[in-house]
Design an enzyme around this catalytic site. Structure first.
Site, PDB file in Angstrom:
ATOM      1  N   HIS A   1      -6.140  -0.105  -1.261  1.00 17.23           N
ATOM      2  CA  HIS A   1      -6.358  -1.447  -0.732  1.00 17.23           C
ATOM      3  C   HIS A   1      -7.456  -2.226  -1.458  1.00 17.23           C
ATOM      4  O   HIS A   1      -8.105  -3.084  -0.869  1.00 17.23           O
ATOM      5  CB  HIS A   1      -6.698  -1.370   0.756  1.00 17.23           C
TER       6      HIS A   1
ATOM      7  N   CYS B   1       0.805  -1.225   0.000  1.00 15.00           N
ATOM      8  CA  CYS B   1       0.000   0.000   0.000  1.00 15.00           C
ATOM      9  C   CYS B   1       0.839   1.276   0.000  1.00 15.00           C
ATOM     10  O   CYS B   1       0.468   2.265  -0.631  1.00 15.00           O
ATOM     11  CB  CYS B   1      -0.983  -0.001   1.164  1.00 15.00           C
TER      12      CYS B   1
ATOM     13  N   ASP C   1      -7.903   5.150  -1.857  1.00 11.96           N
ATOM     14  CA  ASP C   1      -7.506   3.957  -1.117  1.00 11.96           C
ATOM     15  C   ASP C   1      -6.868   2.930  -2.048  1.00 11.96           C
ATOM     16  O   ASP C   1      -7.499   2.470  -2.994  1.00 11.96           O
ATOM     17  CB  ASP C   1      -8.747   3.356  -0.452  1.00 11.96           C
TER      18      ASP C   1
END
EC number: 3.4.22.-
Length: 474
Positions: free
Chosen positions: A360, A161, A358
């Site tokens: 993820h 990430c 994001d």
């Protein structure tokens, strides 16, 4: 990163769209029920400030109700319109979110339908903000790419990430450089060569200049390795090494074999992990630009990466207003940060909430050829805005800025100096003209230093790659 719970919502709310209910109860079948339903739906859409944030429903709010047939047909019709495409993102349960200004990568957006500002710095409208947000390059976990180096990793799920967040920040710098801050993703093909070329650079193979493969290789000396999580300081140094390597080897990055701007990594101490206010040295930036331009005196575009440690176990609250203000700078590229162990790309702020993209989400690896102007690019864009309380951000983070020319850099320095004046003795970073020669540490190829500014920089370092040289102040 796990989804954020819904906020400020009563599960007993009777609004059929905002609560996710199919329709009101069938206890009354009069025309008055239908009229009330229409008014309720329209009120949800038009009367309150739009919510542009991802809404998370409480399962207790989804009650099984048997609707009147006429009302149900009407509600389904409006729901199909409102919840198709991007419009649904303006609906939802997050009524606690305010209509305060949103600052997003240096631009201000008015989300309230009332009292619109006459300021030229602010743009009105939720649609304008969402278009800007969804035009940013979104880079996430990928799976199914060629194995990284000698490892067996064909995916970066659960560990990549920080790499992906950093790729997003650098991608925005390239977008701003080649296409401008006002660029928005076109709705029709063919796309521009600059846009496709940027996406190609971030593909997941060694052939792509800024791939996860090449970043991990460049960052080996800073602890980067497949399967291991990395901090923002090491990530910034990996970028510094990769950009230098690309330049030395004349790899095709911007068509001329070079990263199209100078890169200045500024940190507060030798290893970047003990804290200390970084020092942005104007003379160092000037030297970097000179080296980038092959010893010409002209100023070049410059990317500044500023890794910071703003607390021990949690972010020191005194830094929150300062972090928020950096996102109002026209030069802002956002922040590498998030909850501990879960890096995100923070690109905006509203009140006490950080707005982020994001990384993820797991997607299949794609190969976008640099000359394929008809390529599908939907996996590189996201229109779901996520938010995070600023006081939950990990204290270890990095801020990015892009300065197009000397005037832009001077404006950045002026804003940064004003920010120092507001810091009550604890600035995020400071700006000086030059550094003390006796406090500089050079590698074996380094040249002599410059004069000393009035500020004491003992114990701080401001380092940046200068061709084959590295500047450090200890």
């Amino acid at each position: 990163m796990t989804s954020l719970p819904g906020r400020g919502v009563s599960p007993s709310s009777s609004d059929p769209l905002c609560e996710g209910n199919a329709a009101p109860s069938s206890s009354s079948s009069s025309g008055q029920d239908l009229k009330q339903l229409k008014n309720s739906i329209l009120s949800c859409v038009f009367s309150s400030p739009f919510s542009i944030f991802e809404a998370h429903q409480d399962s207790s709010a989804n009650r099984s109700l048997k609707p009147h047939s006429g009302s149900y047909a009407w509600s389904r019709f409006l729901r199909r319109i409102a919840c198709t495409g991007s419009m649904w993102r303006f609906l939802g349960a997050s009524k606690a979110l305010t209509s305060s200004d949103v600052w997003f990568l240096g631009k201000c957006y008015k989300l309230s339908s009332e009292e619109l500002s006459n300021s030229s710095d602010c743009e009105s409208g939720n649609a304008a903000f969402l278009e800007d947000f969804s035009s940013r390059i979104w880079i996430t976990y990928r799976k199914g790419f060629d194995a990284i180096s000698d490892s067996k990793y064909t995916s970066d799920v659960n560990w990549g990430c920080m790499v992906r967040s950093s790729q997003m920040l650098v991608a925005q710098a390239l977008i701003f450089h080649h296409l401008g801050r006002s660029w928005r993703k076109p709705s029709q093909k063919p796309y521009s060569p600059e846009y496709i070329g940027i996406l190609h650079m971030f593909g997941d193979s060694e052939a792509c200049a800024f791939s996860i493969h090449n970043l991990l290789q460049a960052g080996k000396s800073y602890g980067l390795a497949a399967g291991s999580w990395v901090g923002p300081y090491a990530m910034c140094r990996a970028w510094q090494t990769l950009v230098c390597t690309n330049r030395e080897h004349h790899e095709a990055v911007d068509g001329n074999g070079n990263f199209p701007m100078a890169l200045y990594v500024v940190s507060g101490d030798e290893d970047g992990e003990r804290g200390g206010a970084p020092v942005v040295c104007i003379d160092v930036a000037a030297q970097l630009c000179c080296d980038f331009n092959k010893n010409q005196s002209t100023w070049s575009p410059i990317l500044l990466l500023v890794p910071l440690v703003l607390g021990l176990d949690k972010l020191n609250p005194r830094y929150i207003p300062l972090l928020k203000e950096t996102l109002t700078f026209p030069q802002s590229l956002g922040i590498l940060g998030g909850k501990p162990g879960t890096s995100t790309y923070i690109a905006g702020v509203q009140d006490d909430r950080a707005l982020y993209l994001d990384p993820h989400e797991v997607q299949l690896a794609v190969d976008i050829a640099a000359d394929n102007l008809e390529a599908g690019t939907s996996s590189y864009h996201c229109s779901t805005v996520r938010d995070l309380a600023l006081d939950l951000i990990d204290p270890s983070l990095a801020i990015g800025f892009y300065c197009r020319d000397k005037d832009d850099f001077d404006d950045f320095c002026s804003r940064a100096s004003e920010l120092v004046d507001k810091a009550n003795g604890a600035p995020l970073f400071t700006v000086v003209q030059s550094v003390q020669p006796s406090k500089q540490m050079y590698n074996e190829e380094s040249s002599s230093g410059d004069g000393m500014d009035s500020i004491n920089v003992e114990g701080l370092d401001g380092s940046g790659e200068t061709g084959e040289e590295e500047w450090q102040i200890l």
